[in-house]
Every structure is written in C-alpha cells, then in structure tokens.
Design an enzyme around this catalytic site. Sequence first.
Site, PDB file in Angstrom:
ATOM      1  N   ALA A 180       3.172   0.724   3.125  1.00 19.37           N
ATOM      2  CA  ALA A 180       3.537  -0.267   3.896  1.00 19.37           C
ATOM      3  C   ALA A 180       2.102  -0.788   3.567  1.00 19.37           C
ATOM      4  O   ALA A 180       2.507  -2.490   3.783  1.00 19.37           O
ATOM      5  CB  ALA A 180       4.135   0.177   5.031  1.00 19.37           C
ATOM      6  N   GLU A 181       1.336  -1.225   3.890  1.00 19.60           N
ATOM      7  CA  GLU A 181       0.193  -2.198   4.359  1.00 19.60           C
ATOM      8  C   GLU A 181      -0.274  -2.391   2.021  1.00 19.60           C
ATOM      9  O   GLU A 181      -0.904  -3.847   2.710  1.00 19.60           O
ATOM     10  CB  GLU A 181      -1.377  -1.154   4.730  1.00 19.60           C
ATOM     11  CG  GLU A 181      -1.470  -0.365   5.807  1.00 19.60           C
ATOM     12  CD  GLU A 181      -1.112  -1.974   7.033  1.00 19.60           C
ATOM     13  OE1 GLU A 181      -1.296  -2.814   6.879  1.00 19.60           O
ATOM     14  OE2 GLU A 181      -1.253  -0.469   8.671  1.00 19.60           O
ATOM     15  N   ALA A 182       0.012  -1.276   1.858  1.00 19.76           N
ATOM     16  CA  ALA A 182      -0.397  -1.822   0.649  1.00 19.76           C
ATOM     17  C   ALA A 182       1.211  -3.257  -0.006  1.00 19.76           C
ATOM     18  O   ALA A 182       0.594  -3.796  -0.573  1.00 19.76           O
ATOM     19  CB  ALA A 182       0.108  -1.155  -0.701  1.00 19.76           C
TER      20      ALA A 182
END
Length: 286
Positions: A180-182
């Site tokens: 998700a953060e990537a």
Amino acid sequence: MVKCLLLSFLIIAIFIGVPTAKGDVNFDLSTATAKTYTKFIEDFRATLPFSHKVYDIPLLYSTISDSRRFILLDLTSYAYETISVAIDVTNVYVVAYRTRDVSYFFKESPPEAYNILFKGTRKITLPYTGNYENLQTAAHKIRENIDLGLPALSSAITTLFYYNAQSAPSALLVLIQTTAEAARFKYIERHVAKYVATNFKPNLAIISLENQWSALSKQIFLAQNQGGKFRNPVDLIKPTGERFQVTNVDSDVVKGNIKLLLNSRASTADENFITTMTLLGESVVN
C-alpha cells in the site's frame, strides 16, 4: 464424461480448500526481480479506480459501490505459499487477508468487507486495527526497527499464511509498507525495489511520508485554488533526520513521488475540507 469432469472438479476443490477468485493483481516472490516488483506496484495502482487527476495525480473516490469497493492482491512467497490481501480502493488500506480456508480481518474493517470478501471461509477478527500505532504496540516494535525488502515480504507472507499470532503484527507492518505505501509513494516503491536479495530498515523519510499521506493529499487538493501553494505547510523528515516543510505542488516530494491522493467527502475546497482519516502523529491507519 460429464460425471467424470464433475468428479474431477470436486476432488480438486477438496484438495485445494475453499475456491476463490484469482486476485486482481498477482506477485510471485519466487521469481521476483526489481522490475517485476515495480511492475506489480504499477499494476496495483492501475487497478485502483479514481475520480479525476489533481496536478496529474489520481484522486481516489471517497465513496464507491460495494461491488467495486475492494480489490485482491495475490502474493506468493519463496516457498510458494499464497495469501490474498483485500484492499479498500477508497483509501488503499489493507482490510483483510485470506489463507486457504481462513480469512483474517482487522478490527476496524468496514461491515461491507465482512459481507463481500472471502465468502465460504472461516472469518476471524484480529485483536487490533490497521492503525500503525496499534500494530506497533501489538508487535512490540516501531516501524524503524522492522526490516523491509523482498525477503522480508516473503517471510511476512509465510507468517501470515500459517498465522503465527505473535509475529503477525510485524508481518502486517511489512505487508502494508511494501504494498500500500509503495503504491502511494514512488520513493518507497524505489527503495523496496533496491532490496531484492537483502533487507533494510526504513529511514525517517519513509516513515514521515507514511505518516503524512493524508495531510499531503489535503494540501495538494486545496492548492488548486491557491495557485499551487499549500494552505498549510506539511512537515516531513529527510533521510538524514533533518526536518523540512513542503509548501507547494512544485516540490520534489509531490512531483513524480506521490502517486495517489486520498479523497474527502467535502463538496468544496474550503476550510471545512474533511479528510477521510485524521492524522494524529503516529496514529495513522495503513
């Protein structure tokens, strides 16, 4: 002939467990390279529906029909263990995951998730939310002390596949950051892609970006009526630990780095702008 085919399908279903649809996006770590990881993240982003673009960045829908609310990521470890991870497309939050015939849901997962996702599985509610503070408390570790990288992601998949209750919170922190953060930040994607064979500890730049996605999204949205300037500066941290402020959409932090914007339920870009989550220091939902 038809009976034989039906019998064959029945045997396969029994052997595999509960049948499920193939994920919307798939990533196999057993054959992973920097290029295949980058392609996975790009495909992940492309699967997320968006309202329109703001400064060429997709603005996620604030609401969407239940039938389109979630997508699935199928992730396979070095040992060929596969989990299906459910993502809420309105905020890119991990809400649940499935391993064989059991599925696990974060404590704050929306009711729609329980109704729609992983039908036919035994559903278990985890004793914590997807909030970073909650997960770090459960893991007895902060993110800065938890390895990231493709080997770490493979280990996390294995932990979640067999569900080790003690290690699951750390594994979920790895999973959230490497998926998700990537997807939200090119900087994080590139950092993970460098570590195909080894792991790394996330630097303060990564942590501060994760913490400030909501604030950055809000200010980029409001900048449309401010000539590209932020109404309020956003505090971030460099890899060296030096603090700095982002004040406009021309910043390198924004251009080419932020790949998704969190939406709001507000109808106008005024002082009543309401984000779908509230940033309270470390208390950030994944």
